[in-house]
Scaffold this active site. Structure first.
Site, PDB file in Angstrom:
ATOM      1  N   GLY A  13       0.803  -1.218   0.000  1.00  0.00           N
ATOM      2  CA  GLY A  13       0.000   0.000   0.000  1.00  0.00           C
ATOM      3  C   GLY A  13       0.837   1.271   0.000  1.00  0.00           C
ATOM      4  O   GLY A  13       1.852   1.377  -0.697  1.00  0.00           O
ATOM      5  N   ILE A  85      -3.796   0.010  10.969  1.00  0.00           N
ATOM      6  CA  ILE A  85      -4.870  -0.955  10.713  1.00  0.00           C
ATOM      7  C   ILE A  85      -6.211  -0.271  10.964  1.00  0.00           C
ATOM      8  O   ILE A  85      -6.267   0.775  11.615  1.00  0.00           O
ATOM      9  CB  ILE A  85      -4.759  -2.198  11.630  1.00  0.00           C
ATOM     10  CG1 ILE A  85      -4.805  -1.793  13.127  1.00  0.00           C
ATOM     11  CG2 ILE A  85      -3.497  -2.989  11.327  1.00  0.00           C
ATOM     12  CD1 ILE A  85      -4.964  -2.982  14.078  1.00  0.00           C
ATOM     13  N   GLN A 144     -15.528   4.969  13.063  1.00  0.00           N
ATOM     14  CA  GLN A 144     -14.067   4.914  13.268  1.00  0.00           C
ATOM     15  C   GLN A 144     -13.624   5.655  14.536  1.00  0.00           C
ATOM     16  O   GLN A 144     -12.610   6.352  14.509  1.00  0.00           O
ATOM     17  CB  GLN A 144     -13.347   5.552  12.082  1.00  0.00           C
ATOM     18  CG  GLN A 144     -13.262   4.663  10.847  1.00  0.00           C
ATOM     19  CD  GLN A 144     -12.136   5.091   9.930  1.00  0.00           C
ATOM     20  OE1 GLN A 144     -11.986   6.269   9.621  1.00  0.00           O
ATOM     21  NE2 GLN A 144     -11.326   4.140   9.503  1.00  0.00           N
ATOM     22  N   TYR A 147      -9.979   4.574  15.160  1.00  0.00           N
ATOM     23  CA  TYR A 147      -9.015   5.028  14.137  1.00  0.00           C
ATOM     24  C   TYR A 147      -8.877   6.555  14.162  1.00  0.00           C
ATOM     25  O   TYR A 147      -7.767   7.100  14.105  1.00  0.00           O
ATOM     26  CB  TYR A 147      -9.512   4.547  12.771  1.00  0.00           C
ATOM     27  CG  TYR A 147      -8.572   4.762  11.612  1.00  0.00           C
ATOM     28  CD1 TYR A 147      -7.612   3.807  11.278  1.00  0.00           C
ATOM     29  CD2 TYR A 147      -8.663   5.901  10.823  1.00  0.00           C
ATOM     30  CE1 TYR A 147      -6.772   3.992  10.191  1.00  0.00           C
ATOM     31  CE2 TYR A 147      -7.831   6.099   9.730  1.00  0.00           C
ATOM     32  CZ  TYR A 147      -6.885   5.137   9.421  1.00  0.00           C
ATOM     33  OH  TYR A 147      -6.059   5.325   8.341  1.00  0.00           O
TER      34      TYR A 147
END
Ligand code: CAA
Length: 240
Positions: A13, A85, A144, A147
């Site tokens: 990535g 992640i 999220q 995150y």
């Protein structure tokens, strides 16, 4: 001698594009990864870049890795904290484990590797740290909380450490990528992703190379007056 760069999550990535860009800039690059042996072996074969398997969220594992890299290649002077992640879901369904995993990997890793390399950079009177944040750490994102908290934490961490590094020739900057065409983004449900793309003014997902270009810029030897900044690379999706 070429400066040594460590890129966490550097075999796939965005990280893979960063590793290649730093190699092209003449750095000796080590790309770390945590799980996908097959992808890492293919990446190493294709690029000639050294790969190393360890969990960037685990302090002891990072300590061993930094020692090995230092012995084999020299002190790490360029650090790109890219490992990340997702464990997306609404608060109603999020477990404590999903919170911990994302905080440890995405934010804890920045502490671990900065802690373990900062002294060496101070002694060398040179260091380049780039932490990969996110548009979702700037603007938030439904589903999220883990995150967004970790990435937002990265932005604060960057500004604090930049102040500590400044008088030692160490710059610490963040990049806040938008939605980039990687496995992580491809995992977003198609209908949700299409709505997100519709809100990107340039009309497309980012390419990993769009982010790598920013890392090469911020880690250049002569980029010594840029520190504590956040470079948003998001196709205009969020202007911050
Ligand atoms: N705003 C308001 N409501 C929303 C919403 C949004 N953005 N997204 C979903 N909802 C609503 C749904 O409509 C649904 O409402 P109803 O129950 O009334 O129908 C409710 O929330 C629950 O939705 P789901 O049943 O789909 O719940 P889920 O748990 O299966 O999925 C989700 C929710 C995980 C948030 C899913 O929608 C998702 O994956 N969204 C994308 C999240 C995202 O953008 N992740 C980024 C990954 S890439 C990355 O992180 C890289 C980077 O740095 C940019």
């Amino acid at each position: 001698m070429a400066r040594v760069a460590l890129v966490t999550g550097g075999t796939r990535g965005i990280g893979a594009a960063i590793s290649k860009a730093l190699k092209n800039a003449g750095r000796t690059v080590v790309a770390s990864y945590a799980g996908n042996d097959e992808a890492a072996a293919a990446f190493s074969r294709d690029t000639g870049i050294k790969v190393m398997k360890f969990d960037a969220g685990d302090f002891e594992a990072c300590k061993q890795a930094v020692e090995t890299i230092t012995k084999e290649f020299g002190p790490i002077e360029i650090l790109v904290n890219n490992a990340g992640i997702t464990r997306d879901t609404t608060m109603a369904k999020m477990t404590r484990d999903m919170w911990d995993a994302v905080i440890d990997t995405n934010l804890g890793s920045c502490f671990n590797l900065c802690k373990l390399t900062f002294d060496g950079m101070r002694q060398a009177k040179f260091g380049r740290v780039v932490n990969i944040g996110s548009i979702n750490g700037q603007a938030g994102q439904y589903g999220q909380v883990n995150y967004a908290a970790a990435k937002s934490g990265i932005h604060g961490f960057t500004k604090a450490l930049a102040q500590e590094g400044a008088r030692f020739g160490i710059t610490v900057n963040a990049i806040a990528p938008g939605y980039v065409d990687t496995d992580m983004v491809r995992a977003v449900p198609q209908d949700v992703l299409q709505k997100i793309i519709a809100r990107i003014p340039v009309g497309r997902l980012g390419h990993a190379e769009d982010i790598a270009r920013g890392v090469a810029f911020l880690t250049a030897d002569d980029a010594d007056f840029i520190t504590g900044s956040t470079l948003s690379i998001n196709g205009g999706q969020h202007m911050y």
